[in-house]
Design a protein around this motif. Structure first.
Motif, PDB file in Angstrom:
ATOM      1  N   VAL A   1      -2.341   5.936   8.787  1.00 29.67           N
ATOM      2  CA  VAL A   1      -1.809   6.426   7.520  1.00 29.67           C
ATOM      3  C   VAL A   1      -1.620   5.221   6.608  1.00 29.67           C
ATOM      4  O   VAL A   1      -0.961   4.243   6.991  1.00 29.67           O
ATOM      5  CB  VAL A   1      -0.467   7.163   7.694  1.00 29.67           C
ATOM      6  CG1 VAL A   1       0.129   7.515   6.337  1.00 29.67           C
ATOM      7  CG2 VAL A   1      -0.669   8.434   8.515  1.00 29.67           C
ATOM      8  N   ASN A   2      -2.186   5.272   5.413  1.00 25.15           N
ATOM      9  CA  ASN A   2      -2.054   4.191   4.454  1.00 25.15           C
ATOM     10  C   ASN A   2      -0.952   4.498   3.446  1.00 25.15           C
ATOM     11  O   ASN A   2      -0.737   5.656   3.073  1.00 25.15           O
ATOM     12  CB  ASN A   2      -3.371   3.971   3.708  1.00 25.15           C
ATOM     13  CG  ASN A   2      -4.497   3.580   4.644  1.00 25.15           C
ATOM     14  OD1 ASN A   2      -4.287   2.859   5.618  1.00 25.15           O
ATOM     15  ND2 ASN A   2      -5.701   4.046   4.355  1.00 25.15           N
ATOM     16  N   LEU A   3      -0.284   3.452   3.009  1.00 26.50           N
ATOM     17  CA  LEU A   3       0.740   3.568   1.977  1.00 26.50           C
ATOM     18  C   LEU A   3       0.217   2.941   0.688  1.00 26.50           C
ATOM     19  O   LEU A   3      -0.368   1.849   0.720  1.00 26.50           O
ATOM     20  CB  LEU A   3       2.020   2.858   2.409  1.00 26.50           C
ATOM     21  CG  LEU A   3       2.730   3.434   3.649  1.00 26.50           C
ATOM     22  CD1 LEU A   3       3.898   2.545   4.035  1.00 26.50           C
ATOM     23  CD2 LEU A   3       3.203   4.845   3.383  1.00 26.50           C
ATOM     24  N   HIS A   4       0.447   3.611  -0.432  1.00 21.78           N
ATOM     25  CA  HIS A   4      -0.017   3.140  -1.730  1.00 21.78           C
ATOM     26  C   HIS A   4       1.151   3.032  -2.703  1.00 21.78           C
ATOM     27  O   HIS A   4       2.128   3.794  -2.605  1.00 21.78           O
ATOM     28  CB  HIS A   4      -1.059   4.100  -2.300  1.00 21.78           C
ATOM     29  CG  HIS A   4      -2.264   4.277  -1.432  1.00 21.78           C
ATOM     30  ND1 HIS A   4      -3.440   3.605  -1.639  1.00 21.78           N
ATOM     31  CD2 HIS A   4      -2.454   5.042  -0.321  1.00 21.78           C
ATOM     32  CE1 HIS A   4      -4.325   3.956  -0.711  1.00 21.78           C
ATOM     33  NE2 HIS A   4      -3.744   4.822   0.100  1.00 21.78           N
ATOM     34  N   ALA A   5       1.021   2.095  -3.630  1.00 20.31           N
ATOM     35  CA  ALA A   5       2.052   1.959  -4.655  1.00 20.31           C
ATOM     36  C   ALA A   5       2.025   3.185  -5.570  1.00 20.31           C
ATOM     37  O   ALA A   5       0.964   3.624  -6.008  1.00 20.31           O
ATOM     38  CB  ALA A   5       1.827   0.693  -5.465  1.00 20.31           C
ATOM     39  N   GLU A   6       3.187   3.714  -5.844  1.00 13.45           N
ATOM     40  CA  GLU A   6       3.304   4.846  -6.759  1.00 13.45           C
ATOM     41  C   GLU A   6       3.486   4.380  -8.194  1.00 13.45           C
ATOM     42  O   GLU A   6       3.190   5.115  -9.143  1.00 13.45           O
ATOM     43  CB  GLU A   6       4.489   5.721  -6.338  1.00 13.45           C
ATOM     44  CG  GLU A   6       4.593   7.035  -7.074  1.00 13.45           C
ATOM     45  CD  GLU A   6       5.712   7.909  -6.528  1.00 13.45           C
ATOM     46  OE1 GLU A   6       5.613   9.140  -6.676  1.00 13.45           O
ATOM     47  OE2 GLU A   6       6.678   7.363  -5.951  1.00 13.45           O
ATOM     48  N   VAL A   7       3.941   3.139  -8.366  1.00 15.08           N
ATOM     49  CA  VAL A   7       4.226   2.581  -9.684  1.00 15.08           C
ATOM     50  C   VAL A   7       3.723   1.141  -9.732  1.00 15.08           C
ATOM     51  O   VAL A   7       3.455   0.522  -8.700  1.00 15.08           O
ATOM     52  CB  VAL A   7       5.743   2.596  -9.988  1.00 15.08           C
ATOM     53  CG1 VAL A   7       6.256   4.016 -10.096  1.00 15.08           C
ATOM     54  CG2 VAL A   7       6.506   1.822  -8.902  1.00 15.08           C
ATOM     55  N   ASN A   8       3.590   0.603 -10.923  1.00 14.51           N
ATOM     56  CA  ASN A   8       3.337  -0.823 -11.080  1.00 14.51           C
ATOM     57  C   ASN A   8       4.616  -1.582 -10.744  1.00 14.51           C
ATOM     58  O   ASN A   8       5.704  -1.194 -11.180  1.00 14.51           O
ATOM     59  CB  ASN A   8       2.932  -1.158 -12.515  1.00 14.51           C
ATOM     60  CG  ASN A   8       1.606  -0.545 -12.910  1.00 14.51           C
ATOM     61  OD1 ASN A   8       0.875  -0.021 -12.076  1.00 14.51           O
ATOM     62  ND2 ASN A   8       1.288  -0.615 -14.197  1.00 14.51           N
ATOM     63  N   GLY A   9       4.474  -2.647  -9.997  1.00 16.33           N
ATOM     64  CA  GLY A   9       5.670  -3.407  -9.655  1.00 16.33           C
ATOM     65  C   GLY A   9       5.391  -4.499  -8.645  1.00 16.33           C
ATOM     66  O   GLY A   9       4.258  -4.971  -8.519  1.00 16.33           O
ATOM     67  N   VAL A  10       6.425  -4.887  -7.926  1.00 17.14           N
ATOM     68  CA  VAL A  10       6.347  -5.974  -6.946  1.00 17.14           C
ATOM     69  C   VAL A  10       6.697  -5.414  -5.570  1.00 17.14           C
ATOM     70  O   VAL A  10       7.686  -4.683  -5.420  1.00 17.14           O
ATOM     71  CB  VAL A  10       7.308  -7.119  -7.324  1.00 17.14           C
ATOM     72  CG1 VAL A  10       7.367  -8.183  -6.223  1.00 17.14           C
ATOM     73  CG2 VAL A  10       6.856  -7.761  -8.645  1.00 17.14           C
ATOM     74  N   LEU A  11       5.890  -5.754  -4.584  1.00 14.59           N
ATOM     75  CA  LEU A  11       6.093  -5.264  -3.227  1.00 14.59           C
ATOM     76  C   LEU A  11       7.210  -6.047  -2.554  1.00 14.59           C
ATOM     77  O   LEU A  11       7.132  -7.271  -2.423  1.00 14.59           O
ATOM     78  CB  LEU A  11       4.799  -5.400  -2.425  1.00 14.59           C
ATOM     79  CG  LEU A  11       4.815  -4.860  -0.998  1.00 14.59           C
ATOM     80  CD1 LEU A  11       5.063  -3.359  -0.989  1.00 14.59           C
ATOM     81  CD2 LEU A  11       3.508  -5.204  -0.293  1.00 14.59           C
ATOM     82  N   VAL A  12       8.249  -5.347  -2.137  1.00 14.12           N
ATOM     83  CA  VAL A  12       9.401  -5.963  -1.476  1.00 14.12           C
ATOM     84  C   VAL A  12       9.364  -5.564  -0.006  1.00 14.12           C
ATOM     85  O   VAL A  12       9.294  -4.378   0.321  1.00 14.12           O
ATOM     86  CB  VAL A  12      10.726  -5.514  -2.123  1.00 14.12           C
ATOM     87  CG1 VAL A  12      11.907  -6.207  -1.443  1.00 14.12           C
ATOM     88  CG2 VAL A  12      10.719  -5.832  -3.619  1.00 14.12           C
ATOM     89  N   ILE A  13       9.411  -6.546   0.873  1.00 17.44           N
ATOM     90  CA  ILE A  13       9.254  -6.310   2.309  1.00 17.44           C
ATOM     91  C   ILE A  13      10.434  -6.908   3.056  1.00 17.44           C
ATOM     92  O   ILE A  13      10.839  -8.052   2.795  1.00 17.44           O
ATOM     93  CB  ILE A  13       7.946  -6.956   2.825  1.00 17.44           C
ATOM     94  CG1 ILE A  13       6.738  -6.381   2.074  1.00 17.44           C
ATOM     95  CG2 ILE A  13       7.791  -6.750   4.327  1.00 17.44           C
ATOM     96  CD1 ILE A  13       5.450  -7.111   2.365  1.00 17.44           C
TER      97      ILE A  13
END
Length: 541
Positions: free
Chosen positions: A87-99
């Motif tokens: 299962v892949n996860l995709h960004a729903e909005v423009n922004g910065v990926l926080v992990i």
């Protein structure tokens, strides 16, 4: 989960481990075997088959992948459908990926069957971009392992959405700084702001003076700016320099100066009435990724950028060689002429176009002074100091390619030439050696270019002087060919459309040198009239 080879008669209901072809077609890996499948496998001569069979307490791969992805996904993410345990996860909005690295590591250390991979921390992402994937390696996992991973990785990643800001830009002036450089700097900044919806509401160009910069900041505040970017005509050398002093004089404070990211070392971070202020390093005038992007993106996403954050960016902070200065291994090497031991150059002749302005016929195959137009360019390249030359063809590929016969120029066909010049440049680069110092890009319809002219461009390429792009001119007007340092190879490989390297050159005007070649640099035979005026004759090839 049971796994292994079993007699065919015992395989019904199990999962096929290896794709197998029968007379009826292909049975795919992971297919649950039916009685009909068993008969087909027997007919194919198989007596034993490798299978997997779930046991009580097992969770199948697809269900497990869905649960793992759902547990890890925080805000700003969407999940796609499940397939073969992924299962892949995709960004729903423009922004910065926080992990949360600790949570991701914890998930991946529970059992090798459970894997979760992401983009780098704090990657800038646009809506729709894939940012992570949950993958179950075998056909099933134990329920207790899956439950532990769900708990350990809960909310491990999210996308912090950008918050549109009203940006005030201050650019300082010194005599050596050209207005065109300031114009390009603003355009590059505006492109960086697009994804966040932020805009430059005003720009103040002022003297490189503390008082002038402080007054500009105050004026931008009155105009409604809530985010400030300062570009100094001279690099910030110390936290007591003009730009930091101006921030303090305007009532703000300096949070941090310096950054362990290269390029981007000379970045200044401050604040004014709680609003961010960035003193941009010189490399931020270029669209190439640098430390400025890392700080800008985080601030636009509302993420904290403290001295601890900045000083923690050193690992992975070596982004690229800096285009505008020599590297340690090259200092003292002098000019990179083709005659020197270290100077190696390749050439790309762009000869794929349809000659649409000719209203029929191919200009490259027109006769001029006893040979085809494109052959003039081929002979010039072959007579120069270029080590290897690639002729990129497309329209009438076989006929144009024949013109390279008997020369040391190699022809390659671009099947995607209709996409534009950029596709031919990318193909030509892939056909050249990786260890070149520079590449000369030539147009196939410029028959008055000579080998000596190409060598003049090579002689002007000088890394020690910062001459990394060399442009041919005719009475001071820029034309072709152009030599580009191979430090820009990745930039060239990212080109799109039909504008060639124009935008790349425009973004790096500060490292451009010019060589006057006369009318040959701007003489291209695009029309029947220009061809006839030069004494050429259009033929059918």
């Amino acid at each position: 989960m049971q796994f292994g080879s079993v007699p065919l008669a015992q395989a019904e209901g199990a999962l096929l481990v290896h794709a197998t072809r029968t007379a009826d077609g292909l049975l795919k890996k992971g297919h649950r075997l039916t009685a009909a499948d068993i008969e087909a496998l027997a007919a194919a001569g198989l007596m034993v088959v490798t299978v997997a069979r779930l046991e009580p307490g097992d969770v199948d791969e697809n269900t497990a992948a869905q649960r793992l992805a759902k547990a890890a996904a925080g805000s700003g993410l969407i999940r796609d459908g499940v397939q073969t345990g992924r299962v892949n996860l995709h960004a729903e909005v423009n922004g910065v990926l926080v992990i949360d690295r600790q949570k991701v590591d914890a998930m991946n250390r529970i059992d090798p069957a459970l894997t979760f991979a992401t983009l780098p921390e704090f990657a800038a992402v646009n809506a729709g971009r894939m940012v992570a994937t949950a993958k179950i390696i075998p056909y099933a996992v134990a329920e207790h392992h899956l439950a532990a991973a769900e708990l350990a990785g809960a909310g491990a990643i999210r996308v912090a959405p950008y918050r549109p800001r009203r940006v005030g830009l201050v650019a300082t002036l010194l005599p050596q700084l050209k207005p065109v450089t300031l114009d390009k700097t603003r355009k590059v900044l505006e492109r960086r702001l697009e994804a966040s919806g932020s805009v430059v509401i005003a720009e103040h160009r002022v003297a490189h003076d503390r008082d002038a910069v402080a007054e500009a900041l105050a004026a931008l505040k009155r105009q409604g700016a809530d985010f400030f970017v300062l570009f100094g005509a001279s690099a910030i050398a110390d936290r007591r320099d003009i730009l930091p002093a101006a921030i303090e004089q305007a009532g703000g404070r300096v949070i941090h100066f310096g950054m362990p990211v290269d390029p981007g070392n000379l970045m200044l971070l401050g604040e004014l009435d709680g609003m961010p202020v960035i003193g941009a390093p010189g490399c931020a005038r270029s669209p190439a990724e640098n430390g400025f992007d890392w700080v800008l993106d985080r601030l636009l996403a509302g993420l904290p950028v403290t001295p601890e954050v900045v000083t923690g960016l050193g690992v992975g902070g070596l982004l690229m060689e800096i285009a505008s200065r020599p590297q340690p291994r090259q200092q003292g090497a002098g000019k990179f002429s083709a005659a020197s031991a270290s100077g190696r150059y390749g050439g790309i002749i762009l000869a794929a176009g349809r000659s649409s302005r000719m209203a029929g016929g191919n200009k490259l195959l027109a006769q001029l002074d006893g040979k085809r137009v494109v052959r003039h360019v081929i002979d010039a390249a072959a007579a120069s100091q270029l080590e290897k030359v690639i002729l990129v063809t497309g329209h009438m590929a076989e006929r144009v390619s024949e013109e390279a016969d008997g020369s040391r120029v190699r022809a390659v066909i671009n099947p995607g030439f209709a996409e534009g010049i950029a596709s031919s440049i990318r193909l030509g680069l892939r056909a050249l050696p990786d260890n070149l110092d520079g590449v000369v890009i030539l147009l196939g319809d410029m028959p008055r270019i000579t080998g000596a002219m190409i060598d003049a461009l090579i002689a002007a390429h000088d890394r020690s002087e910062g001459h990394l792009i060399v442009l041919a001119t005719a009475e001071g007007k820029r034309g072709n060919p152009v030599l580009i340092d191979m430090r820009f190879r990745e930039d060239l490989m990212q080109l799109q459309g039909d504008t060639g390297a124009r935008h790349l050159i425009g973004a790096h005007d500060d490292v451009c040198a010019e060589v006057e070649l006369g009318r040959a640099a701007r003489l291209d035979l695009d029309t029947r009239e220009s061809l006839a005026a030069e004494g050429g004759v259009l033929t059918e090839g």
